[in-house]
Scaffold this motif. Sequence first.
Motif, short mmCIF file in Angstrom:
data_model
loop_
_atom_site.label_atom_id
_atom_site.label_comp_id
_atom_site.label_asym_id
_atom_site.label_seq_id
_atom_site.Cartn_x
_atom_site.Cartn_y
_atom_site.Cartn_z
N PHE A 123 0.86 -1.18 0.00
CA PHE A 123 0.00 0.00 0.00
C PHE A 123 0.90 1.23 0.00
O PHE A 123 1.85 1.32 0.77
CB PHE A 123 -0.85 -0.02 1.27
N LEU A 125 -3.31 -2.87 8.12
CA LEU A 125 -3.69 -3.36 6.79
C LEU A 125 -4.54 -4.61 6.95
O LEU A 125 -4.17 -5.54 7.66
CB LEU A 125 -2.45 -3.69 5.96
N LYS A 126 -5.67 -4.59 6.30
CA LYS A 126 -6.55 -5.77 6.23
C LYS A 126 -6.18 -6.46 4.92
O LYS A 126 -6.42 -5.93 3.84
CB LYS A 126 -8.01 -5.32 6.23
N GLU A 127 -5.53 -7.61 5.04
CA GLU A 127 -5.00 -8.31 3.86
C GLU A 127 -5.91 -9.48 3.49
O GLU A 127 -6.23 -10.32 4.32
CB GLU A 127 -3.59 -8.82 4.16
N LYS A 140 -5.38 -8.32 -2.07
CA LYS A 140 -6.06 -7.05 -1.77
C LYS A 140 -5.68 -6.60 -0.36
O LYS A 140 -5.58 -7.41 0.55
CB LYS A 140 -7.57 -7.24 -1.88
N TRP A 141 -5.46 -5.29 -0.22
CA TRP A 141 -5.10 -4.69 1.06
C TRP A 141 -5.95 -3.45 1.29
O TRP A 141 -6.02 -2.58 0.43
CB TRP A 141 -3.63 -4.30 1.08
N THR A 142 -6.57 -3.38 2.45
CA THR A 142 -7.36 -2.20 2.82
C THR A 142 -6.70 -1.56 4.03
O THR A 142 -6.45 -2.23 5.04
CB THR A 142 -8.81 -2.59 3.16
N GLN A 190 -6.85 0.55 7.23
CA GLN A 190 -7.84 0.92 8.22
C GLN A 190 -7.19 1.80 9.28
O GLN A 190 -6.05 1.57 9.67
CB GLN A 190 -8.45 -0.32 8.88
N ASP A 235 -12.27 1.98 7.17
CA ASP A 235 -11.53 1.80 5.92
C ASP A 235 -11.10 3.16 5.39
O ASP A 235 -11.86 4.12 5.43
CB ASP A 235 -12.38 1.08 4.88
N THR A 288 -8.22 1.12 -0.55
CA THR A 288 -7.92 -0.26 -0.91
C THR A 288 -7.07 -0.29 -2.17
O THR A 288 -7.29 0.49 -3.09
CB THR A 288 -9.22 -1.06 -1.15
N ARG A 304 -5.49 -3.39 -4.91
CA ARG A 304 -5.68 -4.81 -5.20
C ARG A 304 -4.97 -5.20 -6.48
O ARG A 304 -4.68 -4.37 -7.33
CB ARG A 304 -7.16 -5.15 -5.31
N TYR A 327 -5.05 -9.43 9.54
CA TYR A 327 -4.82 -8.03 9.89
C TYR A 327 -3.34 -7.85 10.23
O TYR A 327 -2.81 -8.55 11.09
CB TYR A 327 -5.69 -7.61 11.07
#
Length: 149
Positions: A58, A86-88, A97-99, A101, A111, A114, A116, A130
């Motif tokens: 990211f 990072l929410k992976e 995909k990585w969000t 937060q 969030d 993101t 991806r 996470y």
Amino acid sequence: MNQKNIINIIVEKIIKYPNIKFKRKSESKLEIFCRDKNGFNIFLQTNQRESTLHFGVFHWHFDNTEEETNEMLNLLVFGLTGIARLKEFSKNGKAYKWTLQIQDRNSNWFDNGTVRLFNINFWTRAEIKYLHNDLLPKENLCSYNDKEE
């Protein structure tokens, strides 16, 4: 703040914490290593036009204005303290995909964006992990812990 000084300023601050492992790759590149597989490396690169901050894959580009430099430094601190995570998402053991937060003062996660990669395995169930760092204590952020009255 001079862009050449940003790396110096960050190094001056984090060198006080022996648990933070980092490598200054040049005058304009700094990598801060996560403690374990539950974290993410942070990489900062500066140049005359902009700075780029990476949390794992990211990343963001920041203009070299005072406002954007301050935003970048705040985000860096959030990444070091665990206020940002990072929410992976992965399928078959491959992250796609990585969000990002951000945690608010009430410990709620929101969030913030993101990124991806294209993943053709749309029928496979995603696994979520996470990633967060705890390299600096959150208590160091006085304004973050101030309670509104």
